[in-house]
Design an enzyme around this catalytic site. Sequence first.
Site, PDB file in Angstrom:
ATOM      1  N   ASN A  61       0.795  -1.224   0.000  1.00  0.00           N
ATOM      2  CA  ASN A  61       0.000   0.000   0.000  1.00  0.00           C
ATOM      3  C   ASN A  61       0.832   1.281   0.000  1.00  0.00           C
ATOM      4  OD1 ASN A  61      -2.473   1.758   0.735  1.00  0.00           O
ATOM      5  ND2 ASN A  61      -1.093   2.087   2.460  1.00  0.00           N
ATOM      6  N   TYR A 126       3.353   9.932 -10.432  1.00  0.00           N
ATOM      7  CA  TYR A 126       2.649   9.018  -9.526  1.00  0.00           C
ATOM      8  C   TYR A 126       1.781   8.043 -10.307  1.00  0.00           C
ATOM      9  CZ  TYR A 126      -0.736   7.431  -6.025  1.00  0.00           C
ATOM     10  OH  TYR A 126      -1.534   6.659  -5.220  1.00  0.00           O
ATOM     11  N   LYS A 130       1.679   3.746 -10.420  1.00  0.00           N
ATOM     12  CA  LYS A 130       0.517   2.903 -10.139  1.00  0.00           C
ATOM     13  C   LYS A 130       0.156   2.047 -11.346  1.00  0.00           C
ATOM     14  CE  LYS A 130       0.043   3.855  -5.878  1.00  0.00           C
ATOM     15  NZ  LYS A 130       0.304   2.792  -4.896  1.00  0.00           N
TER      16      LYS A 130
END
Length: 222
Positions: A61, A126, A130
């Site tokens: 996470n 970012y 992901k």
Amino acid sequence: MASYRTNRVTGATSNIGRAIAEAFAAEGAHVAVSGRSPERGREVVEGIRARGGLADVLVNNAGIYPGDTTAATDEKTFDEVYAVNVKAPFFLTAAVAPAMVDAGGGTIINLGSWIARLGIPVGALYSSTKGAMETLTRAWAAEFGPHGVRVNAISPGVVQTAAPGEVHPAEVMMKGTPAGRMGTPEAVADAAVYLAGDESSFVHGIVLDVDGGRTAAAVIAG
């Protein structure tokens, strides 16, 4: 529902990570939490210390989000974001997954993001990390699934906790979506518990969108 022996949740001292750790603890798990804040970590541990249970789970996470434009991103920031968001979970999985195989099986859950598939004007760095995690989810499902380790991912939408009586600035990004509101960390945690449990035993290599329909349905501005 499966019983859980060991759960490691990275980035578990706040927001989504904390909710996932607490949700697993509520299911009877022994939870190992990690994060950058010792104070928040102690607070989380104190809240879940009395709970325990059986089967290995790793939740990747932890992540950092600088929120800069591409032109404003320097090489140092690039390396730092990829180190936390991709390199760390890659090598943690490389270490943990074989141990899960030797132990008879386990579950790995990665955290993606809705902006990995729906572009926004900031945060390209970012979102690319992901996207990498979602690709690794499918690759790891193929690599480790035949040996008893299921790998899946969750793609959260706009998940923030507004102060009581206040409207969070990110709320605007959910206008016109089927849900019409931001999500909660607990909603993502519920998805993690599902992906770790026996109910999802035939689920391999998916990215489960928990985003209020943000990426699935056309957003109608109101």
